[in-house]
Design a protein around this motif. Sequence first.
Motif, mmCIF file in Angstrom:
data_model
loop_
_atom_site.group_PDB
_atom_site.id
_atom_site.type_symbol
_atom_site.label_atom_id
_atom_site.label_comp_id
_atom_site.label_asym_id
_atom_site.label_seq_id
_atom_site.Cartn_x
_atom_site.Cartn_y
_atom_site.Cartn_z
ATOM 1 N N ARG A 30 0.834 -1.206 0.000
ATOM 2 C CA ARG A 30 0.000 0.000 0.000
ATOM 3 C C ARG A 30 0.865 1.251 0.000
ATOM 4 O O ARG A 30 0.582 2.237 -0.688
ATOM 5 N N SER A 38 -8.686 2.776 -11.293
ATOM 6 C CA SER A 38 -9.847 1.977 -10.922
ATOM 7 C C SER A 38 -10.697 1.687 -12.149
ATOM 8 O O SER A 38 -11.118 2.610 -12.853
ATOM 9 N N TRP A 74 -18.968 5.557 -6.158
ATOM 10 C CA TRP A 74 -17.507 5.678 -6.086
ATOM 11 C C TRP A 74 -17.093 7.118 -5.808
ATOM 12 O O TRP A 74 -16.179 7.379 -5.019
ATOM 13 N N GLU A 77 -17.807 7.733 -2.021
ATOM 14 C CA GLU A 77 -17.006 6.995 -1.056
ATOM 15 C C GLU A 77 -15.509 7.257 -1.192
ATOM 16 O O GLU A 77 -14.799 7.308 -0.197
ATOM 17 N N SER A 78 -15.008 7.420 -2.415
ATOM 18 C CA SER A 78 -13.572 7.623 -2.596
ATOM 19 C C SER A 78 -13.152 9.030 -2.197
ATOM 20 O O SER A 78 -11.961 9.298 -2.033
ATOM 21 N N SER A 82 -8.617 8.737 2.790
ATOM 22 C CA SER A 82 -8.135 7.457 2.267
ATOM 23 C C SER A 82 -6.620 7.434 2.212
ATOM 24 O O SER A 82 -5.986 8.421 1.840
ATOM 25 N N PHE A 86 -6.454 7.622 -5.491
ATOM 26 C CA PHE A 86 -7.035 7.088 -6.709
ATOM 27 C C PHE A 86 -6.805 8.033 -7.882
ATOM 28 O O PHE A 86 -6.908 9.261 -7.735
ATOM 29 N N VAL A 195 -19.452 -0.717 -2.576
ATOM 30 C CA VAL A 195 -18.355 0.206 -2.872
ATOM 31 C C VAL A 195 -17.683 0.653 -1.574
ATOM 32 O O VAL A 195 -16.449 0.741 -1.488
ATOM 33 N N ARG A 196 -18.497 0.905 -0.554
ATOM 34 C CA ARG A 196 -17.946 1.299 0.740
ATOM 35 C C ARG A 196 -17.055 0.190 1.307
ATOM 36 O O ARG A 196 -15.985 0.453 1.859
ATOM 37 N N ILE A 199 -13.573 0.148 -0.613
ATOM 38 C CA ILE A 199 -12.649 1.221 -0.247
ATOM 39 C C ILE A 199 -12.162 1.041 1.188
ATOM 40 O O ILE A 199 -10.981 1.284 1.501
ATOM 41 N N LEU A 202 -9.402 -1.581 1.143
ATOM 42 C CA LEU A 202 -8.141 -1.084 0.613
ATOM 43 C C LEU A 202 -7.389 -0.241 1.635
ATOM 44 O O LEU A 202 -6.151 -0.156 1.601
ATOM 45 N N ASN A 203 -8.126 0.375 2.549
ATOM 46 C CA ASN A 203 -7.520 1.231 3.555
ATOM 47 C C ASN A 203 -7.396 0.549 4.918
ATOM 48 O O ASN A 203 -7.050 1.190 5.913
#
Length: 206
Positions: A30, A38, A74, A77-78, A82, A86, A195-196, A199, A202-203
Amino acid sequence: MSQTKLLALGALALITACAAPQVRLKPEARAEIDTLDSVLIVPRSTPGADTGRADPILDTLRDYDLRAALREAWRAESGRSSAIRFVPKLRVERISPGDPAGAAQMRTLFDNARGSAVMFANIDYRLRDSALVVSAQVEIYPRAPALLRFRHAPDGSEPLDGGSVIYRQRFEERQAPVTPASARGQLDDAVQGVVRQIIASLNEAP
């Protein structure tokens, strides 16, 4: 590698993705991701479109724009805090699993990406046991040399071989009970929920 073999590998990856082992994103990987491209992949047809059976709930969703719903979810949420940066341009593509042309399309998207890694998320929805279910199979493939050492189980030089992932997870969001009148709103909620989850994963802290 020949174009024929490339297409075969890509098609096989799309078909067998659900059965592949899950792979967590290592904190060290990461930290090496400068930006992440994406690509959200949606099916070409809606659930039940080819069965010839009428279903009151699915009928209300025939014109549901999954691509637009994903883009909005997206964006929402993105935009939150984060650790992953992205690439601003989100791609939402229609690619059919097992279609050789789809494998070639994925390779083109990978080759033309700007980030140090590319995320492919296969997302679809279905009606299961009176519940609306949105599912996602998410994989990240490295582009930057510093990320290659984190590949799960690389086999040869093909960058989209299934063993080349540095991350693979499956997510599911259910909405039940569902009725024809509530289906669209519940599907919106399920799309945002999955989607939440992506993300957040990923975090995820080690």
